[in-house]
Design an enzyme around this catalytic site. Structure first.
Site, PDB file in Angstrom:
ATOM      1  N   LYS A  15       0.830  -1.213   0.000  1.00 26.39           N
ATOM      2  CA  LYS A  15       0.000   0.000   0.000  1.00 26.39           C
ATOM      3  C   LYS A  15       0.865   1.263   0.000  1.00 26.39           C
ATOM      4  CE  LYS A  15      -2.046  -1.050   3.876  1.00 26.39           C
ATOM      5  NZ  LYS A  15      -1.259  -2.278   4.198  1.00 26.39           N
ATOM      6  N   ARG A  90      -9.225   1.020   9.272  1.00 25.81           N
ATOM      7  CA  ARG A  90      -8.800  -0.330   9.627  1.00 25.81           C
ATOM      8  C   ARG A  90      -9.851  -1.063  10.450  1.00 25.81           C
ATOM      9  NH1 ARG A  90      -2.914   0.605   9.187  1.00 25.81           N
ATOM     10  NH2 ARG A  90      -1.700  -1.192   9.760  1.00 25.81           N
ATOM     11  N   ARG A 129      11.796  -5.243   4.519  1.00 24.36           N
ATOM     12  CA  ARG A 129      11.434  -3.833   4.287  1.00 24.36           C
ATOM     13  C   ARG A 129      12.424  -2.878   4.955  1.00 24.36           C
ATOM     14  NH1 ARG A 129       5.426  -1.816   5.465  1.00 24.36           N
ATOM     15  NH2 ARG A 129       5.818  -2.447   7.612  1.00 24.36           N
ATOM     16  N   ARG A 162      11.869  -0.687  10.562  1.00 19.16           N
ATOM     17  CA  ARG A 162      10.929  -0.221  11.570  1.00 19.16           C
ATOM     18  C   ARG A 162      10.984  -1.098  12.820  1.00 19.16           C
ATOM     19  NH1 ARG A 162       5.405   0.550   8.382  1.00 19.16           N
ATOM     20  NH2 ARG A 162       4.712  -0.470  10.304  1.00 19.16           N
ATOM     21  N   ARG A 173       0.427  -8.229  13.616  1.00 17.97           N
ATOM     22  CA  ARG A 173      -0.239  -7.232  12.745  1.00 17.97           C
ATOM     23  C   ARG A 173      -1.082  -7.921  11.677  1.00 17.97           C
ATOM     24  NH1 ARG A 173       4.653  -4.420  12.120  1.00 17.97           N
ATOM     25  NH2 ARG A 173       4.366  -4.192   9.890  1.00 17.97           N
TER      26      ARG A 173
HETATM   27  P1  ADP Z   1       2.260  -1.856   3.189  1.00 16.99           P
HETATM   28  O1  ADP Z   1       2.274  -0.347   3.168  1.00 16.99           O
HETATM   29  O2  ADP Z   1       1.027  -2.417   2.540  1.00 16.99           O
HETATM   30  O3  ADP Z   1       2.496  -2.428   4.543  1.00 16.99           O
HETATM   31  P2  ADP Z   1       4.812  -1.620   1.766  1.00 16.99           P
HETATM   32  O4  ADP Z   1       4.500  -0.712   0.622  1.00 16.99           O
HETATM   33  O5  ADP Z   1       5.537  -1.044   2.918  1.00 16.99           O
HETATM   34  O6  ADP Z   1       3.456  -2.348   2.271  1.00 16.99           O
HETATM   35  O7  ADP Z   1       5.600  -2.879   1.176  1.00 16.99           O
HETATM   36  C1  ADP Z   1       6.103  -3.918   2.028  1.00 16.99           C
HETATM   37  C2  ADP Z   1       7.446  -4.404   1.468  1.00 16.99           C
HETATM   38  O8  ADP Z   1       7.204  -5.125   0.234  1.00 16.99           O
HETATM   39  C3  ADP Z   1       8.429  -3.301   1.130  1.00 16.99           C
HETATM   40  O9  ADP Z   1       9.717  -3.737   1.461  1.00 16.99           O
HETATM   41  C4  ADP Z   1       8.264  -3.096  -0.384  1.00 16.99           C
HETATM   42  O10 ADP Z   1       9.486  -2.657  -0.991  1.00 16.99           O
HETATM   43  C5  ADP Z   1       7.913  -4.498  -0.851  1.00 16.99           C
HETATM   44  N1  ADP Z   1       6.980  -4.518  -2.002  1.00 16.99           N
HETATM   45  C6  ADP Z   1       5.938  -3.676  -2.225  1.00 16.99           C
HETATM   46  N2  ADP Z   1       5.273  -4.010  -3.360  1.00 16.99           N
HETATM   47  C7  ADP Z   1       5.914  -5.101  -3.872  1.00 16.99           C
HETATM   48  C8  ADP Z   1       5.716  -5.914  -5.048  1.00 16.99           C
HETATM   49  N3  ADP Z   1       4.709  -5.687  -5.912  1.00 16.99           N
HETATM   50  N4  ADP Z   1       6.574  -6.937  -5.241  1.00 16.99           N
HETATM   51  C9  ADP Z   1       7.588  -7.178  -4.362  1.00 16.99           C
HETATM   52  N5  ADP Z   1       7.834  -6.458  -3.246  1.00 16.99           N
HETATM   53  C10 ADP Z   1       7.008  -5.408  -2.996  1.00 16.99           C
HETATM   54  P1  ADP Z   2       1.849  -1.628   7.882  1.00 15.95           P
HETATM   55  O1  ADP Z   2       2.142  -0.788   6.670  1.00 15.95           O
HETATM   56  O2  ADP Z   2       2.938  -2.609   8.164  1.00 15.95           O
HETATM   57  O3  ADP Z   2       0.504  -2.226   7.909  1.00 15.95           O
HETATM   58  P2  ADP Z   2       1.282   0.828   9.325  1.00 15.95           P
HETATM   59  O4  ADP Z   2       2.411   1.766   9.167  1.00 15.95           O
HETATM   60  O5  ADP Z   2       0.080   1.069   8.484  1.00 15.95           O
HETATM   61  O6  ADP Z   2       1.854  -0.647   9.129  1.00 15.95           O
HETATM   62  O7  ADP Z   2       0.810   0.792  10.835  1.00 15.95           O
HETATM   63  C1  ADP Z   2       1.729   0.624  11.899  1.00 15.95           C
HETATM   64  C2  ADP Z   2       0.969   0.625  13.228  1.00 15.95           C
HETATM   65  O8  ADP Z   2       0.320   1.894  13.431  1.00 15.95           O
HETATM   66  C3  ADP Z   2      -0.161  -0.401  13.333  1.00 15.95           C
HETATM   67  O9  ADP Z   2       0.318  -1.669  13.744  1.00 15.95           O
HETATM   68  C4  ADP Z   2      -1.063   0.264  14.398  1.00 15.95           C
HETATM   69  O10 ADP Z   2      -0.531   0.090  15.702  1.00 15.95           O
HETATM   70  C5  ADP Z   2      -0.951   1.730  14.059  1.00 15.95           C
HETATM   71  N1  ADP Z   2      -2.008   2.145  13.094  1.00 15.95           N
HETATM   72  C6  ADP Z   2      -1.826   2.590  11.822  1.00 15.95           C
HETATM   73  N2  ADP Z   2      -2.988   2.897  11.239  1.00 15.95           N
HETATM   74  C7  ADP Z   2      -3.959   2.624  12.157  1.00 15.95           C
HETATM   75  C8  ADP Z   2      -5.392   2.720  12.160  1.00 15.95           C
HETATM   76  N3  ADP Z   2      -6.071   3.135  11.075  1.00 15.95           N
HETATM   77  N4  ADP Z   2      -6.045   2.360  13.287  1.00 15.95           N
HETATM   78  C9  ADP Z   2      -5.395   1.953  14.392  1.00 15.95           C
HETATM   79  N5  ADP Z   2      -4.052   1.826  14.453  1.00 15.95           N
HETATM   80  C10 ADP Z   2      -3.327   2.152  13.349  1.00 15.95           C
END
Ligand code: ADP
Ligand code: ADP
Length: 222
Positions: A15, A90, A129, A162, A173
């Protein structure tokens, strides 16, 4: 008409990666609740201190706090032409609050883009990541490595992993997503807003699929 989009999907679906690209391509801001919380944490605000207790464990921050933070962000001037929401909503309560917030501004969601990735792949993605300390750009040690190891391609900033990307917290998560966020898929499907995107293709392929889906939605509801 403002273009309000949600990127929905489990942790590691891509995302954040896609939201950054779409934000550039579409000229609307990327609003990531996780990034907003991390910014509060970094500035050591009371909200950041509260959020940390939940983030460290992979649990959700309470709805009222999260909704208040998003409301404030959406009211800022740069959001007037639309937003790409990432990580919010969420929970069903957050989805409801978002509807009301947008309605209060005379707006409504254009589409909910659901990025699907199998569980097995999510842990591999999260484990590799790396994020830029300066601009938040996201890399992957194997799937999307930076040109210079440990440095951001965009600004040379140092890359870090992170604190909540330990395997234990990642698993939690993903579990929390299944329990509390996955119900939003049918919530938005029933409203005719859901578009399913195959998140297992390469990063540019996913982007093209997203852009095509957004064009189709814009044509349906200009
Ligand atoms: P989210 O925001 O949904 O948690 P991220 O954008 O942070 O996901 O992506 C999670 C990890 O996967 C990152 O290290 C990113 O570089 C990698 N990633 C994202 N999209 C792809 C893809 N289409 N193929 C392979 N790796 C990806
Ligand atoms: P990822 O991309 O790996 O899903 P995020 O950066 O979106 O992680 O979220 C990291 C943390 O921030 C979550 O595990 C939660 O604790 C908090 N968080 C983020 N967005 C929300 C939300 N919409 N509601 C509640 N907690 C959230």
């Amino acid at each position: 008409m403002p273009l309000d989009l949600i990127l929905l999907g489990p942790p590691g679906a891509g995302k954040g990666t896609q939201a950054k690209i779409l934000s550039q391509r579409l000229g609307i801001p990327h609003v990531a609740s996780g990034d907003l919380f991390r910014d509060h944490l970094h500035r050591q605000t009371p909200l950041g201190q509260l959020a940390r207790q939940y983030m460290d464990r992979g649990e959700l921050v309470p709805d009222d706090v999260t909704i208040g933070m998003i409301r404030e962000r959406l009211e800022q001037a740069d959001c007037r032409n639309g937003v790409i929401l990432d990580g919010f909503p969420r929970t069903p309560a957050q989805a409801q609050a978002l509807d009301e917030l947008l309605a209060g501004m005379g707006r409504s969601l254009a589409a909910v883009l659901y990025i699907r990735v199998r569980n097995e792949l999510l842990l591999r993605r999260l484990a590799g990541r790396w994020t830029c300390r300066v601009c938040g750009a996201v890399y992957h040690i194997e799937f999307n490595p930076p040109r210079v190891p440990g440095r951001c391609d965009l600004d040379g900033g140092p890359l870090y992993q992170r604190e909540d990307d330990t395997e234990e917290v990642q698993r939690r998560r993903i579990q929390v997503y299944q329990e509390q966020t996955a119900p939003l898929v049918s919530f938005y499907r029933e409203r005719g807003l859901l578009v399913e995107i195959d998140g297992e293709c390469s990063i540019p392929e996913v982007t093209e699929e997203l852009i095509r889906a957004i064009e189709v939605r814009k044509a349906v509801d200009p």
